[in-house]
Scaffold this motif. Sequence first.
Motif, mmCIF file in Angstrom:
data_model
loop_
_atom_site.group_PDB
_atom_site.id
_atom_site.type_symbol
_atom_site.label_atom_id
_atom_site.label_comp_id
_atom_site.label_asym_id
_atom_site.label_seq_id
_atom_site.Cartn_x
_atom_site.Cartn_y
_atom_site.Cartn_z
ATOM 1 N N ALA A 84 66.851 18.615 110.987
ATOM 2 C CA ALA A 84 66.111 19.247 110.024
ATOM 3 C C ALA A 84 66.536 19.075 108.505
ATOM 4 O O ALA A 84 65.901 18.790 107.642
ATOM 5 C CB ALA A 84 66.532 20.713 110.364
ATOM 6 N N PHE A 109 63.363 16.918 108.524
ATOM 7 C CA PHE A 109 62.362 18.129 108.593
ATOM 8 C C PHE A 109 62.670 18.954 107.088
ATOM 9 O O PHE A 109 61.282 19.279 106.391
ATOM 10 C CB PHE A 109 62.251 18.861 109.793
ATOM 11 N N LEU A 110 63.413 19.366 106.636
ATOM 12 C CA LEU A 110 63.799 20.056 105.761
ATOM 13 C C LEU A 110 64.901 19.505 104.572
ATOM 14 O O LEU A 110 65.497 20.186 103.810
ATOM 15 C CB LEU A 110 64.522 21.238 106.140
ATOM 16 N N TYR A 119 59.056 23.418 108.139
ATOM 17 C CA TYR A 119 59.233 23.958 109.318
ATOM 18 C C TYR A 119 58.178 23.714 110.294
ATOM 19 O O TYR A 119 58.513 24.000 111.571
ATOM 20 C CB TYR A 119 59.420 25.422 109.055
ATOM 21 N N PHE A 135 59.309 20.602 112.140
ATOM 22 C CA PHE A 135 60.585 21.307 112.852
ATOM 23 C C PHE A 135 60.224 21.797 114.259
ATOM 24 O O PHE A 135 60.688 21.646 115.043
ATOM 25 C CB PHE A 135 61.482 22.130 112.161
#
Length: 492
Positions: free
Chosen positions: A181, A185-186, A202, A205
Amino acid sequence: MNAPTVATPAASATTPKARRLANRTMGSYGFGAAAYGVKDAGFGTFLLLFYNQVVGVPAATVGLVIMLALIIDAFVDPTVGFFSDRTRSKWGRRHPWMYGAALPIMLGWILLWNPPQASEPMILGWLFVVAVLVRSAVSAYEVPSQAMAAELSGDYDERTRIMAYRYLFGWAGGLLMLISAYIYFLAPAPGYPNGLLNPEGYKRFAIAGAIFMGVAIMVSAGGTHREIPNLPQPPIERQSLGDAFRELKETVNNRAFVILMLAGICAYTGQGIVYALSNYLYSFVWGFKGITFVYFSVSLFVGVMISFVAAPRIGARTSKPKAAALAAVVGVTLGTLPYWLRLAGVFPALGDPLMIPLLFALLTLATASGVTAYILGASMLADVVEDSEAKTGRRSEGIFFAGGFFVQKCTSGIGIFVCGLILAVAGFPAKAVPGKVPEATIDRLTLIYIVTYTAFVLAAAFFYTRFPFGRVEHEARLAKLAGATVAAEPRI
């Protein structure tokens, strides 16, 4: 003359043999816990942040909704445990549940991170329903899977080793998703310098987590399938619904079980507070950015590895209850020390080259101590099975581990609720930007956090010390249940 010897307990239809498991069995069994690690990391670390800072729902309200979903778990978990204990099939008692849970978990996980664009009440309703779906599906896998820990081996020390593997893979799965993440992903993206606020991240994710959980579950169920003939298959009598409830009540009234549940509620609620506040604390108190989160996640896994090695050795050399209590106290002391020192003005300031290494070192050791306490507590729960069997004549692994799993859910139930209250009392703003929150607000958040967290963990340590039996009682009970005999050989 030689001293008397005690025959090694043999396996029976209801009592597992005291044996050491093959590494491949241990590995495949433990790997299944990665699914719960992914779920726990998502619920504990990102769910409150996502619905509060990204979706825009008040933190205290999100925490309340997630805690209310825990009420449903109080009924779902023992129901799964009860029916898992009573399941009879060519795949045994546990595996049909494990195989069947994979798809519902994957679908529910994706829905959780994709709420509809609607009014706040509709979003909260969505959160409640989907959270119940996810946690119920996870229960359908995790309760039978955890119950197998008491069935795979009756050995007092091997059970600690089994739980060490579960916690190792559980934390590995969760930390792998955290690292993924933070770096992918983030990660910061155009329009989102703080990637934790990127809604599209998200969604990715969620998909990755769903796939990971599905694979972990199927590998674990398939890898332990060969053990089905070795697992206890106690006889089941037909009974009315009233008899079933009376049996359930008699089972859960076990004193050792009640003590462990009280210890677990306190310990896992404390862990839940740490999880839910982690991104707030590391971003706003310690100024973590980008790759620092990755390094920190790696340092936490180092702590887990230490506990993986240490917990079985500690459990083999001393009292599990006392060791669990001491480990919990050491963990909370080391984990809160940087915050106490910061409030006192003696911890290295932001930008000081000593700050990150010292912080990482203390929190790594705190993680090692805390996870050691969890492993020993879970091992004691496995020992409760024979204590109950001696008193009731029934093996109820599913019911006991349903209680244990319900307690673990306090991480994302009561813990997140308390965290929401902490943020509200501290006056922490929604959609805050690191570096722009008043110092007084940061200090207030820090103080409330460390006092609350410490109180929960110290309560857990107290309950661990009240656990009523240890190795000698367990091994005597196991020998009696298995029909072992004591043979006195003539001295030479």
